[in-house]
Design a protein around this motif. Structure first.
Motif, PDB file in Angstrom:
ATOM      1  N   LEU B 433     -13.942  15.420   2.235  1.00 32.17           N
ATOM      2  CA  LEU B 433     -14.479  16.464   1.348  1.00 32.17           C
ATOM      3  C   LEU B 433     -14.980  15.872   0.047  1.00 32.17           C
ATOM      4  O   LEU B 433     -16.098  16.186  -0.436  1.00 32.17           O
ATOM      5  CB  LEU B 433     -13.376  17.493   1.067  1.00 32.17           C
ATOM      6  CG  LEU B 433     -13.146  18.531   2.162  1.00 32.17           C
ATOM      7  CD1 LEU B 433     -11.924  19.360   1.842  1.00 32.17           C
ATOM      8  CD2 LEU B 433     -14.363  19.434   2.305  1.00 32.17           C
ATOM      9  N   ASN B 434     -14.177  14.992  -0.517  1.00 31.90           N
ATOM     10  CA  ASN B 434     -14.594  14.317  -1.761  1.00 31.90           C
ATOM     11  C   ASN B 434     -15.887  13.565  -1.560  1.00 31.90           C
ATOM     12  O   ASN B 434     -16.785  13.564  -2.414  1.00 31.90           O
ATOM     13  CB  ASN B 434     -13.496  13.365  -2.237  1.00 31.90           C
ATOM     14  CG  ASN B 434     -12.382  14.132  -2.941  1.00 31.90           C
ATOM     15  OD1 ASN B 434     -12.653  15.088  -3.677  1.00 31.90           O
ATOM     16  ND2 ASN B 434     -11.126  13.748  -2.705  1.00 31.90           N
ATOM     17  N   GLY B 436     -18.101  14.291   0.620  1.00 39.43           N
ATOM     18  CA  GLY B 436     -19.152  15.297   0.698  1.00 39.43           C
ATOM     19  C   GLY B 436     -19.570  15.740  -0.691  1.00 39.43           C
ATOM     20  O   GLY B 436     -20.781  15.880  -1.003  1.00 39.43           O
ATOM     21  N   VAL B 437     -18.559  15.943  -1.579  1.00 36.63           N
ATOM     22  CA  VAL B 437     -18.853  16.346  -2.947  1.00 36.63           C
ATOM     23  C   VAL B 437     -19.705  15.291  -3.622  1.00 36.63           C
ATOM     24  O   VAL B 437     -20.744  15.593  -4.241  1.00 36.63           O
ATOM     25  CB  VAL B 437     -17.532  16.565  -3.721  1.00 36.63           C
ATOM     26  CG1 VAL B 437     -17.843  16.733  -5.211  1.00 36.63           C
ATOM     27  CG2 VAL B 437     -16.818  17.788  -3.192  1.00 36.63           C
ATOM     28  N   GLU B 438     -19.321  14.047  -3.459  1.00 32.86           N
ATOM     29  CA  GLU B 438     -20.072  12.958  -4.098  1.00 32.86           C
ATOM     30  C   GLU B 438     -21.490  12.917  -3.547  1.00 32.86           C
ATOM     31  O   GLU B 438     -22.466  12.720  -4.287  1.00 32.86           O
ATOM     32  CB  GLU B 438     -19.359  11.607  -3.833  1.00 32.86           C
ATOM     33  CG  GLU B 438     -18.043  11.457  -4.565  1.00 32.86           C
ATOM     34  CD  GLU B 438     -18.241  11.516  -6.084  1.00 32.86           C
ATOM     35  OE1 GLU B 438     -19.300  11.112  -6.597  1.00 32.86           O
ATOM     36  OE2 GLU B 438     -17.295  12.017  -6.770  1.00 32.86           O
ATOM     37  N   ALA B 440     -23.210  15.374  -2.295  1.00 32.40           N
ATOM     38  CA  ALA B 440     -23.963  16.470  -2.823  1.00 32.40           C
ATOM     39  C   ALA B 440     -24.439  16.171  -4.230  1.00 32.40           C
ATOM     40  O   ALA B 440     -25.595  16.430  -4.594  1.00 32.40           O
ATOM     41  CB  ALA B 440     -23.102  17.737  -2.822  1.00 32.40           C
ATOM     42  N   ARG B 441     -23.562  15.589  -5.033  1.00 32.63           N
ATOM     43  CA  ARG B 441     -23.947  15.222  -6.401  1.00 32.63           C
ATOM     44  C   ARG B 441     -25.081  14.202  -6.378  1.00 32.63           C
ATOM     45  O   ARG B 441     -25.926  14.171  -7.257  1.00 32.63           O
ATOM     46  CB  ARG B 441     -22.736  14.614  -7.143  1.00 32.63           C
ATOM     47  CG  ARG B 441     -21.795  15.666  -7.625  1.00 32.63           C
ATOM     48  CD  ARG B 441     -20.573  14.993  -8.242  1.00 32.63           C
ATOM     49  NE  ARG B 441     -19.598  15.983  -8.672  1.00 32.63           N
ATOM     50  CZ  ARG B 441     -19.645  16.554  -9.867  1.00 32.63           C
ATOM     51  NH1 ARG B 441     -20.551  16.184 -10.727  1.00 32.63           N
ATOM     52  NH2 ARG B 441     -18.766  17.474 -10.204  1.00 32.63           N
ATOM     53  N   ARG B 457     -14.880  14.392   8.472  1.00 33.77           N
ATOM     54  CA  ARG B 457     -14.065  15.608   8.283  1.00 33.77           C
ATOM     55  C   ARG B 457     -13.740  16.257   9.631  1.00 33.77           C
ATOM     56  O   ARG B 457     -12.606  16.644   9.905  1.00 33.77           O
ATOM     57  CB  ARG B 457     -14.818  16.598   7.410  1.00 33.77           C
ATOM     58  CG  ARG B 457     -14.500  16.434   5.924  1.00 33.77           C
ATOM     59  CD  ARG B 457     -15.106  17.546   5.125  1.00 33.77           C
ATOM     60  NE  ARG B 457     -14.630  18.813   5.569  1.00 33.77           N
ATOM     61  CZ  ARG B 457     -15.397  19.813   5.953  1.00 33.77           C
ATOM     62  NH1 ARG B 457     -16.699  19.672   5.942  1.00 33.77           N
ATOM     63  NH2 ARG B 457     -14.865  20.950   6.325  1.00 33.77           N
TER      64      ARG B 457
END
Lengths: 147, 621
Positions: B433-434, B436-438, B440-441, B457
């Motif tokens: 998830l992290n 994925g967050v990175e 996306a950023r 995931r």
């Protein structure tokens, strides 16, 4: 924002059995539950503070914040670290579900009857995904009261 | 007159007188010899030794007188001369005194001659003293000394020589006397020794003679008396020809012997008479004639004998009469006994047969009881085996419970591991998830990365799902195992109860087996007792048969006894009970083989009651 009409990425998560979502760009990182240090003289939804690699940040119990009662925290619970303009805040949820992409036309405004309710301030809208309803949270408003 | 004809006292006196005479002669001879010795020694003591002593003293004082005379001649003053004269007179008187003491001892002629000579010499010398005084007065000292040393000295020497001669003579005579006594002693010793030897020889000879003359004849007489005492009346009496006391003793013994012989002869005569009359009586008795009596005239103790014999014959006659009567009674009774014994024998045989049947039936019962006991024993063994098997089952169940526990333990460990895997999946999901967050950023640049993160995931989620499923499965399996443990425990309990029940059954079976054995033992004892009874009854039967035969024999023997007693002639027999003629005994029943008759004996008894003797109820039983 140009993309407002197009699509945005959200992270969905569960609290009190309900699915919520938050824009992915507002999220700094996701981490497992760690015991917090309680603070005096704070609202009941503030669980306390944690030390995230040198940064001290408050943790808000989403369930309590939404007036749905206190979360019984276990190692399976997750803290979502939200990075707003002002500061970072931890949000305690039951679990993180997915990263989704929501198009603008899929978002509906909250019902009218919620307008006067204090809680409606945090709800930006509701998205329907595969027959499921996902509540899109306004993170800034949600975390603002902490300050 | 021979020595052995002398009386014993004379013999003893004669022998002792001879010994006494020898002893007396020996004593007289010894006394004479001792007297001679005593005379010699007294001669030496009383004659020779005093003579020598006195003569020596006389000579000594003469010598002193001469010295005093010399002093007189040599003196220088009147005083000295007077002193010398006084000394001279004193010595002269002492010499005279010694002489006078000597004089009585001079008793032999030779000695007297020597005394005469000494006196003559002294008579020559004594006047010379006055002549010396004259010469001294008239011619002076020197002339006197010349006279003194001249003629006077010569005369004085003659006196001394005569005196010495006499002393020598006395001395020699004393020694001669001593020699004589020595010779006397030697002679006396030899003679006494000889006399002693002769006396001992005579004493021994007298002893031998006495032993031969007295002790030996006495011994022979004692021997002859012993023979007489032992009853040898023909023993020879020795020494009857002797005239002394032993001869008289022999004579008395001979007459004693003759009297004994006469008494013996008289006794023989009387014995012949007694033996004749008693013998005749005994002869009659031997022929069975009890009516004979001794009529001969017998005296003294033999009259009592005759009386006793006749009384004995009277008693014997009466007794024999009674014996005859009793014998007839016995014959009658013996016949009755014989008949009764036959019946008894018959019934005893029947009893033996029925006892034998009882014994056979008991043996069958014993066999069946033994069989039952053996079966019970086998059942007990089988149940014991079952118990062991059930106990083994219990052990197996325990092992199964343990195995189940082990499975449960392993399941728990697996659950722990699954927990770890689930945790890892959870963390991986967070990391994805992290990421994925990175991504996306990162915007457009992170799109590829976002895809990878999404895949990771999904993998994490599948892992988590799989872990959850495994956990559910393990939990289910754990429940099953728990159920299994419970069931196995219950089956163990059930087995335990089975074991207890089986133990109870085992105890019951063992008791049953034991009871069977005891029954068997009891029946065996009963069997043994019945066998014993059977044996005893058969022995009784045999014994009854023997007693039957014996009673028959008794009847027969009684007849014989009657015949035998009939041998005696007891005179009148009219008053005796008539002699029951012994009935001919029934022929002895054929001894039935007891075993063969065992079955039918009872029937025979019932069918044929002994009606032959209606008066004897006791035969019925």
């Amino acid at each position: 924002m140009t993309e407002k009409t197009d699509s945005r990425q959200y992270i969905t998560f569960l609290a009190n059995g309900q699915e919520f979502a938050s824009p992915i760009m507002a999220i700094r990182e996701i981490r497992g539950w760690a015991d917090t240090t309680p603070l005096p003289n704070v609202p009941n939804y503030v669980r306390g503070i944690i030390n995230l690699r040198g940064t001290v940040l408050p943790v808000i119990d989403l369930k309590a914040r939404l007036g749905l009662g206190r979360t019984e925290a276990t190692p399976k619970n997750v803290i979502i670290v939200i990075d707003t303009e002002h500061r970072q805040t931890g949000l305690l949820v039951d679990a993180v579900s997915d990263i989704i992409t929501v198009k603008g036309e899929e978002i509906q405004p909250p019902p009218e009857m919620m307008q006067n309710d204090g809680a409606s301030r945090y709800v930006e809208g509701i998205a329907v995904r595969d027959g499921r309803m996902v509540t899109l949270l306004g993170i800034a408003e949600l975390t603002q009261t902490v300050n | 007159m021979r020595f052995k004809d002398l009386s014993v006292s004379k013999k003893l006196v004669g022998v002792f007188a001879g010994v006494l005479a020898i002893t007396a002669a020996l004593g007289v001879f010894a006394i004479v010899s001792l007297s001679s010795l005593n005379a010699s020694s007294r001669d030496v003591r009383d004659n020779w030794m005093p003579a020598i002593s006195s003569l020596s003293r006389f000579e000594y004082f003469l010598t002193r007188y001469r010295v005093a005379e010399a002093n007189f001649v040599m003196s220088t003053s009147e005083d000295q001369r007077a002193t010398a004269l006084k000394d001279m007179r004193g010595y002269q008187s002492q010499a005279d005194e010694a002489w006078n003491r000597y004089m009585p001892t001079a008793d032999t002629a030779v000695e007297k001659a020597k005394v005469e000579k000494i006196l003559a010499e002294r008579a020559d010398y004594d006047p010379m003293q006055s002549k010396l005084e004259d010469i001294l007065k008239s011619q002076g000292k020197d002339a006197a000394i010349a006279y003194f040393m001249g003629p006077m000295k010569r005369e004085f020497g003659d006196i001394i020589a005569a005196t010495d001669d006499d002393v020598t003579y006395n001395h020699d005579s004393g020694i001669a006397s001593g020699n004589r006594s020595e010779a006397t002693y030697a002679t006396a010793r030899t003679a006494i020794l000889l006399a002693l030897v002769i006396a001992i020889a005579i004493c021994i000879a007298a002893g031998v003679v006495l032993v031969r003359g007295i002790s030996k004849p006495l011994g022979a007489m004692t021997e002859a008396m012993g023979e007489l005492a032992a009853g040898h009346l023909d023993a020879r009496v020795p020494h009857a020809d002797q005239q002394d006391e032993i001869g008289q003793l022999a004579e008395a013994m001979t007459s004693f012997k003759n009297q004994l012989a006469a008494a013996e002869h008289a006794k023989d005569e009387q014995t012949r008479t007694i033996v004749g009359s008693i013998g005749t009586g005994l002869e009659h008795l031997a022929k069975g004639n009890l009516t004979h009596r001794i009529t001969a005239d017998l005296s003294g103790a033999f009259a009592t004998l005759k009386h006793n014999f006749n009384t004995a014959m009277d008693h014997l006659q009466d007794t024999m009469k009674n014996v005859l009567g009793s014998t007839r009674q016995i014959a009658d009774n013996a016949n009755e006994i014989s008949t009764a014994a036959d019946d008894l024998s018959h019934r005893t045989e029947e009893q033996a047969a029925s006892l034998e049947e009882t014994a056979a039936a008991l043996e069958e019962i014993t066999a069946s009881v033994k069989k039952a006991a053996s079966n019970a024993h086998e059942a007990s063994n089988a149940v014991g085996h079952t118990k062991e098997v059930a106990e083994e089952g219990g052990q197996i169940v325990e092992a199964a419970v343990k195995a189940m526990d082990a499975i449960a333990q392993s399941s728990r460990q697996i659950t722990d591991i699954i927990g770890v895997i689930d945790e890892i999946a959870f963390q991986t999901n967070l990391l994805a998830l992290n990421a994925g967050v990175e991504a996306a950023r990162a915007g457009e640049a992170g799109k590829g990365f976002a895809v990878v993160a999404s895949e990771v995931r999904s993998l994490a989620q599948r892992s988590s799902e799989a872990a959850k499923q495994i956990k559910a499965l393990i939990n289910t399996s754990g429940e099953h195992v728990e159920d299994g443990v419970k069931l196995v425990g219950e089956s163990g309990e059930a087995l335990k109860r089975i074991v207890e029940q089986v133990a109870a059954i085992n105890a019951l079976a063992r008791d049953s087996a034991m009871a069977g054995e005891q029954q068997s033992t009891g029946i065996e004892q009963v069997n043994a007792a019945v066998s014993q009874m059977d044996r005893v009854t058969q022995q009784n039967a045999a014994m009854v048969e023997e007693s039957t035969a014996a009673s028959r024999n008794l009847a027969n023997e009684t007849v014989t006894l009657s015949d035998l007693v009939g041998f005696f002639n007891v005179g009148d027999t009219a008053r005796l009970p008539a002699a029951a003629k012994p009935t001919k005994t029934p022929p002895p029943r054929h001894p039935q083989a007891r075993r063969a008759a065992a079955g039918g004996a009872r029937v025979a008894t019932a069918a044929a009651p002994l009606a032959s003797e209606p008066d004897s109820d006791w035969t019925e039983f």
